[in-house]
Enzyme design. Sequence first.
Site: not given
Length: 402
Positions: A208-211, A276
Amino acid sequence: MLKGKKIVIGITGSIAAYKIPFLVRLLVKEEVDVRVIMTPAAKDFVTPLTMATLSQHPVVTLPFKTENGDWNNHVELGQWADAMIFAPVTANTLGKMAHGIADNFVVTAYLSAKCPVFIAPAMDLDMYAHPSTQNNINILKSFGNFIIEPQIGELASGLSGPGRLEEPEAILQIVREHFMHRSDLGKKKILITAGPTHEKIDPVRFLGNYSTGKMGFLLAEEAAARGAEVTLVAGPTYLTIRHPHVKRLDVVSAEEMFETCMREAPLADIVIMAAAVADYTCVQKSDAKLKKSSQPFSLELSPTKDILKEMGKLKLKNQILVGFALETDNELEHAKNKLITKNLDFIVLNSLNDKGAGFGLNTNKITIIDRSGPVHYGELQSKPIVAAEIIDFIVKNRTYQA
Ligand code: CTP
């Protein structure tokens, strides 16, 4: 413009309360349905009888019970209003609003508001300049409230400086302009994406990512508040949407987001791709939990589809395509490159080098690049204000065709 609107006026205990009967008269003349609420301290400056006579409705001043024992329903008022104007607002009430101290009817109504909120502070210049007051104003701005800045001039104390309540005619004009501008996306269909995507590794892990999705959700709220029919394609997030005209479609992976966007994009006048999206996904997605071992471990990844690029290829005549670019170096160059290669009309650049901008924060700083040339450099501001800034830019330039 304001005819038929329902507006709550909240008065607090400042000498500038003497201006509010004029404001109420101006609103009533415009055929606005006005309800006045007052803090106990406000009654020392202007009487409930005056306000009830001018607004043609009883005034609520008591916290929760009327003399008959009926409940004054602040929640209902919050649902009812098209706008709330708090004027004048003392340093004390600013602090209560900023920190949720709901010890009177005015603050409980404020906390229940589901509509645009205008706050007009009025106080002596030193109180106004105090960092505590300024911090509270900044907090209220970060909630998306509109601050009607006090004017510079002679104050009741005899001193001169900023702190004078804005004049009733000017307050009316600010509210009028707000509603004028609030319908500028009437009937436009807008597709917005938000949040991260999760690429499955196994039943308990993902890439995943921090969005957090905050910017995309605020864009959806802003566009809907301005009359658009919004479809929000949201990656995994705990955020909720308040506006009834936002159709929310939840997705998890980049592939699901791609499919949903491909289905929805041909229906949209404007597409804003704020999500994102993962650039890679796992080649093998395990249905059983992967077990650890003492050996090094690697995942084989394959590129996902670039959703925006695909939409750029299929772009309809007159459709506006807006992308985001999150960069850490050579920001303008990279963003301009994405603008061209993905066939966009605008790209909104976020630089992680800007303090106060980035994932999960309540503030953001953006640069918008228009394919036709102009570059708009934004200030560091609260995310709701940045959302309005982006929508404003699109609205002003929407006749432009790539
Ligand atoms: N985007 C997309 N599909 C992807 C990746 C990105 O639609 N698979 C969109 C994003 O939503 C954003 C824009 O493309 O609007 C730019 O995303 P960004 O991550 O900044 O750039 P990438 O194109 O992924 O390039 P890079 O990661 O190399 O910077």
